[in-house]
Write a protein that holds these residues in place. Structure first.
Motif: not given
Length: 210
Positions: A10-11, A30-31, A37-40, A192-193
Motif C-alpha cells: 500500500d504505497r 525523476l519518476n 523510495n519505493e513506498q511512495y 523526505f521522498l
C-alpha cells in the motif's frame, strides 16, 4: 517456487501539483528514473499556470485520494506577487498562518535553477530565458532555450541517476529562504521522498488540520 511479495503493498500517494510543463516534465523524469523510495507513489498534476495552482490544490486536497498534496512552482521576479498570492490562498484555505511553507516546493527565481544543478553550481539571478540561455547551452548543449517542448525534451533526456546524485549534493548548499535569489527548499523534499521513514507525511498533515 515461492513468489516474492513487494515490500510495500500500500504505497503512500503523494500528489504534486506542478506550475507548468517544465516542472511536470522534470518530476516525471525523476519518476522514470525511480529515484524515490519505493513506498511512495508520486502522482503529478500539471496546473498549466501558477494562477491555477490554488484552486487545483484545494480540489486535490479535498479529493481525499492522496496521503499528501504538494505544490511545485517558482517565485519569478521580485516582489513575487503571484507566488505570494499562492501562499496566501493556501494559508487561508487551511486557516493556518505560514502553513503553505510546508507544502510548497520552490525555486527562486525559477525551476531551471533546480534543473541546472544536475550539471553545475551556478545560481541564476533572473527567470529570463534569454539571459539564462548561454548557461543552459553550456550545461546541456541546448541552444537559444525558449522553453519549447523539443528543447525541454532534450534537457530531460540528459538527466540521469548519476547527475541526480550530483544535484542532490549541490542543492543542499542552497539557501532555504524563498526571498533570496538562488534559493530552493527542494533538498528538504528530496530527503523526505528518498527516506523509508514516512513520518514526515503525518507531521505535515497535522499542521494542515489544525
Amino acid at each position: 517456487m515461492t513468489s516474492r511479495m513487494p515490500k510495500f503493498l500500500d504505497r503512500r500517494k503523494i500528489c504534486i501539483i506542478c506550475e507548468g510543463a517544465e516542472e511536470y516534465e522534470y518530476l516525471e523524469r525523476l519518476n522514470t528514473l525511480n529515484v524515490w523510495n519505493e513506498q511512495y507513489k508520486v502522482i503529478l498534476d500539471n496546473a498549466d499556470g501558477n494562477g491555477n495552482i490554488p484552486a487545483r490544490y484545494q480540489d486535490r486536497y479535498q479529493n481525499s485520494s492522496y496521503d499528501l498534496v504538494l505544490v511545485f512552482c517558482d517565485t519569478e521576479k521580485k516582489p513575487y506577487e503571484q507566488y505570494v498570492d499562492i501562499k496566501r490562498k493556501i494559508n487561508e484555505f487551511h486557516g493556518v498562518d505560514n502553513v503553505a511553507d510546508s507544502v510548497i516546493i520552490y525555486g527562486n527565481p525559477c525551476t531551471m535553477q533546480i534543473i541546472l544543478q544536475h550539471w553545475c553550481e551556478e545560481k541564476l539571478k533572473t527567470p529570463s530565458k534569454k539571459v539564462n540561455s548561454s548557461l543552459i547551452q553550456q550545461c546541456t548543449g541546448v541552444e537559444n532555450y525558449k522553453g519549447r517542448a523539443d528543447q525541454r525534451k532534450q534537457i530531460m533526456e540528459q538527466i540521469t541517476l548519476e547527475n541526480f546524485g550530483e544535484m542532490k549534493e549541490r542543492i543542499k548548499q542552497m539557501e532555504n529562504d524563498d526571498r533570496i535569489i538562488g534559493s530552493s527548499n527542494f533538498a528538504r523534499f528530496i530527503e523526505f521522498l528518498t527516506n523509508e521513514d514516512d513520518g514526515w507525511i503525518e507531521k505535515i498533515n497535522t499542521l494542515l488540520d489544525v
